[in-house]
Design a protein around this motif. Structure first.
Motif, PDB file in Angstrom:
ATOM      1  N   MET A   1      31.899  41.068  34.788  1.00  0.00           N
ATOM      2  CA  MET A   1      31.849  39.974  33.850  1.00  0.00           C
ATOM      3  C   MET A   1      30.447  39.895  33.256  1.00  0.00           C
ATOM      4  N   LEU A  94      44.259  40.483  30.509  1.00  0.00           N
ATOM      5  CA  LEU A  94      44.434  40.909  31.897  1.00  0.00           C
ATOM      6  C   LEU A  94      45.827  40.468  32.331  1.00  0.00           C
ATOM      7  N   ILE A  96      48.488  40.118  35.237  1.00  0.00           N
ATOM      8  CA  ILE A  96      48.682  40.117  36.679  1.00  0.00           C
ATOM      9  C   ILE A  96      50.075  39.590  36.980  1.00  0.00           C
ATOM     10  N   LYS A 110      51.713  48.912  37.999  1.00  0.00           N
ATOM     11  CA  LYS A 110      50.300  49.202  37.713  1.00  0.00           C
ATOM     12  C   LYS A 110      50.183  50.372  36.740  1.00  0.00           C
ATOM     13  N   ALA A 115      47.396  44.848  36.060  1.00  0.00           N
ATOM     14  CA  ALA A 115      46.126  45.040  36.760  1.00  0.00           C
ATOM     15  C   ALA A 115      46.272  44.878  38.265  1.00  0.00           C
ATOM     16  N   GLU A 116      47.095  43.911  38.688  1.00  0.00           N
ATOM     17  CA  GLU A 116      47.288  43.693  40.120  1.00  0.00           C
ATOM     18  C   GLU A 116      48.563  42.902  40.356  1.00  0.00           C
ATOM     19  N   PHE A 130      39.678  37.813  41.675  1.00  0.00           N
ATOM     20  CA  PHE A 130      40.132  38.994  40.941  1.00  0.00           C
ATOM     21  C   PHE A 130      40.084  38.737  39.435  1.00  0.00           C
ATOM     22  N   ARG A 132      38.249  36.543  37.793  1.00  0.00           N
ATOM     23  CA  ARG A 132      36.858  36.450  37.328  1.00  0.00           C
ATOM     24  C   ARG A 132      36.200  37.822  37.210  1.00  0.00           C
ATOM     25  N   GLU A 133      36.517  38.708  38.125  1.00  0.00           N
ATOM     26  CA  GLU A 133      35.898  40.039  38.116  1.00  0.00           C
ATOM     27  C   GLU A 133      36.509  40.972  37.073  1.00  0.00           C
ATOM     28  N   HIS A 134      37.768  40.736  36.698  1.00  0.00           N
ATOM     29  CA  HIS A 134      38.460  41.702  35.837  1.00  0.00           C
ATOM     30  C   HIS A 134      38.844  41.181  34.463  1.00  0.00           C
ATOM     31  N   PRO A 136      38.903  40.676  30.742  1.00  0.00           N
ATOM     32  CA  PRO A 136      38.316  41.563  29.730  1.00  0.00           C
ATOM     33  C   PRO A 136      37.135  40.922  28.992  1.00  0.00           C
ATOM     34  N   ASP A 137      36.163  41.750  28.656  1.00  0.00           N
ATOM     35  CA  ASP A 137      35.058  41.304  27.801  1.00  0.00           C
ATOM     36  C   ASP A 137      35.593  41.083  26.397  1.00  0.00           C
TER      37      ASP A 137
END
Length: 138
Positions: A1, A94, A96, A110, A115-116, A130, A132-134, A136-137
């Motif tokens: 991020m 993202l 999920i 997947k 993504a998960e 998950f 927060r970490e993944h 997209p920008d």
């Protein structure tokens, strides 16, 4: 991020696709996301894949969380992903999945772009981290 993402609110669509009428998990994760500071939109029950795509595109969400327990995940979720691709929104979203999904099906989802996959009993903190970490920008 990136540093810019830390300053903006993550927008999520929690969606129920198909004829699955079990939405307790969707409500629980929507509340957890909201408590984590995310902006959350809930689709309601019995949405067609096309309706979910339209909502995700119109609301310009960062995260699409699909809750499904019906066993139709291999049919419905790829339709959602293809719809996002048709609108050019897949790379910015993202995707999920939450629900009961066999391990072999998780691999297929997947490979299709999910993504998960989070099964029953997954700690909310794990799902939130998950995202927060993944996310997209943009």
């Amino acid at each position: 991020m990136s540093a810019g993402q830390e300053q903006r609110t993550i927008r999520c669509l929690v969606a129920k696709v198909g004829l699955d009428g079990h939405d307790r998990g969707a409500h629980v994760i929507a509340r957890a996301f909201r408590d984590a500071g995310f902006e959350v939109i809930y689709s309601g029950l019995h949405r067609a894949p096309e309706e979910i795509v339209q909502a995700a595109v119109q609301e310009d969400v960062d995260v699409l969380g699909i809750s499904i327990l019906s066993g139709a995940h291999n049919t419905l979720i790829p339709k959602v992903i293809e719809g996002l691709k048709e609108y050019g929104a897949f790379e910015d979203t993202l995707v999920i999945v939450g629900g009961i999904v066999p391990d072999d099906d998780r691999r297929e989802l997947k490979a299709a772009g999910v993504a998960e996959v989070f099964g029953p009993g997954t700690p909310m903190s794990e799902t939130i981290e998950f995202v927060r970490e993944h996310v997209p920008d943009r």
